[in-house]
Scaffold this motif. Sequence first.
Motif, PDB file in Angstrom:
ATOM      1  N   UNK A  81       4.934  71.058  49.404  1.00 13.20           N
ATOM      2  CA  UNK A  81       5.795  71.639  48.693  1.00 13.20           C
ATOM      3  C   UNK A  81       6.385  70.723  47.608  1.00 13.20           C
ATOM      4  N   UNK A  82       6.277  71.171  46.309  1.00  8.81           N
ATOM      5  CA  UNK A  82       6.606  71.070  45.106  1.00  8.81           C
ATOM      6  C   UNK A  82       7.916  70.665  44.886  1.00  8.81           C
ATOM      7  N   UNK A  83       9.000  71.708  45.487  1.00  8.83           N
ATOM      8  CA  UNK A  83      10.175  71.557  45.261  1.00  8.83           C
ATOM      9  C   UNK A  83      10.913  72.034  46.701  1.00  8.83           C
ATOM     10  N   UNK A  84      12.074  71.442  46.596  1.00  4.25           N
ATOM     11  CA  UNK A  84      13.036  72.016  48.042  1.00  4.25           C
ATOM     12  C   UNK A  84      13.025  73.471  48.325  1.00  4.25           C
ATOM     13  N   UNK A  85      13.156  74.135  47.214  1.00  5.07           N
ATOM     14  CA  UNK A  85      13.221  75.601  47.245  1.00  5.07           C
ATOM     15  C   UNK A  85      12.029  76.361  48.056  1.00  5.07           C
ATOM     16  N   UNK A  86      10.735  75.765  47.641  1.00  7.57           N
ATOM     17  CA  UNK A  86       9.442  76.231  48.195  1.00  7.57           C
ATOM     18  C   UNK A  86       9.729  75.915  50.012  1.00  7.57           C
ATOM     19  N   UNK A  87      10.336  74.720  50.446  1.00  4.13           N
ATOM     20  CA  UNK A  87      10.200  74.480  51.739  1.00  4.13           C
ATOM     21  C   UNK A  87      11.335  75.498  52.295  1.00  4.13           C
ATOM     22  N   UNK A  88      12.459  75.650  51.643  1.00  2.00           N
ATOM     23  CA  UNK A  88      13.516  76.458  52.002  1.00  2.00           C
ATOM     24  C   UNK A  88      13.289  78.113  52.405  1.00  2.00           C
TER      25      UNK A  88
END
Length: 488
Positions: free
Chosen positions: A99-106
């Motif tokens: 995941x490049x960003x925290x939002x993708x994981x979330x």
Amino acid sequence: MLTDKEQPLTSREDCVKYYELLGLTREPFSNSPDPAFFFKSRNHSKCLHRLEIAIRLRRGLNVCLGQIGSGKSTLCRTLIQRMARDETVAPHLVLDPTFSTARELLVTLYTRFLRTSPSPSATHREMMEALQDHLFQEALENERALVLIIDEGQKLVPSCLEVIRELLNYETNDAKLLQVIIFAQEEFDLVLAEVPNFRDRINEFCRLTPLSFWDTRALIRHRLSLAGISRSLFTWPAYWAMHRASQGHPRKIMHLGHKALMTLIVNNQSKVSRSVVLACARPLGWDEDLHPGLVFLASASLILTLLLIPGKLYIAPISNPDTSEVGKPRPSSEFREPINHAPPQEFPVPTETAPVSGNTNHDQIKSGSPNDQATQPASIPPSHAANSGEKNSSEMGRQFPGSRFYIQVGGFQDREYAARTLDTVRRRHVSAGMVHVAYKGQPWDIVYLDHFDTSTKAIRKAKIVRENEGLDLAVVEVSGVLYRFVWQ
């Protein structure tokens, strides 16, 4: 045109017939993480039990580290299989946490847990609150423990670890609402060092270690037994060669075992001998590097001991280092700074470079951009070599107890730069890896081709690779974060 009898065997069913020639009912050395083939070595069983207990007690965050091919994925699937039998546990597996960003994981966690996609306009806080409500409902109303299992955890970036840390804050008075298990390679340890508020929350920290000789032999017999054969297909010297060539790594054992059985079938033989194992290992660069006479003597002595002294057998660990190499630790002034190379585009090509002179000030070498790190390899100053008694030979003493000797390709302070170099090296050397050391208070990522228990083996392998491929290599000694130059 081929007749029916001359048609090549191409289907999976036809391929299985090959194993029937050896009395096998299935492939014994599959490289897939099948829980049915899970081998309960002492270390793997201990890690499995510790993780399972941590989930039952709802202790929160747990981490399992291991080298490449140490059995992390198989352990992960075995743990999931055990939890699937319990209706009070709901496991969720993330295979590739790139995941490049925290939002993708979330968003991924939101979709997995709530089984619906969040609104594109949903904010970070709104998704976190929805996850919190779901965790409370599962834990308090449904009495189920949600378990998030992440494989290949070394790919997680710090911003994603922060999301997981926030989710771990949701708890009752006596338990965490979310259970997290991260399986990762050794380099994840360096990532954890950068996020102490996340590392402090780890409940169980497990490490998978290479198998001993006895575990290697037991693993091979265990696999063959599950494949439907009771007799031994390997001689004692073959077991020894399998252990030494694989260095106790389960994935390498599977690879060599498969090739050994294929060799048996092709050559119409009935047992795997040491020569068969070496013939399979040498093209891969996994030669166990042991004199044949010593193998015969060791095998004969072992068999004689088993016959004459049953029940009173004591055998020293095979992997113990040669005590003749143990010496006093050297002062930190004689530590060598890691080699710095630019990451090759395809594979390193030999270039003419002049060594750094003896009056080089190593303190001037700093970390920076990849272009800044494309410097010449630093050589140990002549004055240091003279004082320490080192020489450019094939026999260098051990200075750190319990250390190993690595064939170093390069050393970097930019982790992404080091990872790109490692990916390039692994295209030709599957045994390549990365180890993390400290030099003058700074972390360094050391990319290596292979590692051995003695400097003699490491230097011999380094010379062969340098002669065949023209690489600028060095042999270094590493124990934990301690680092020392041995040979170049």
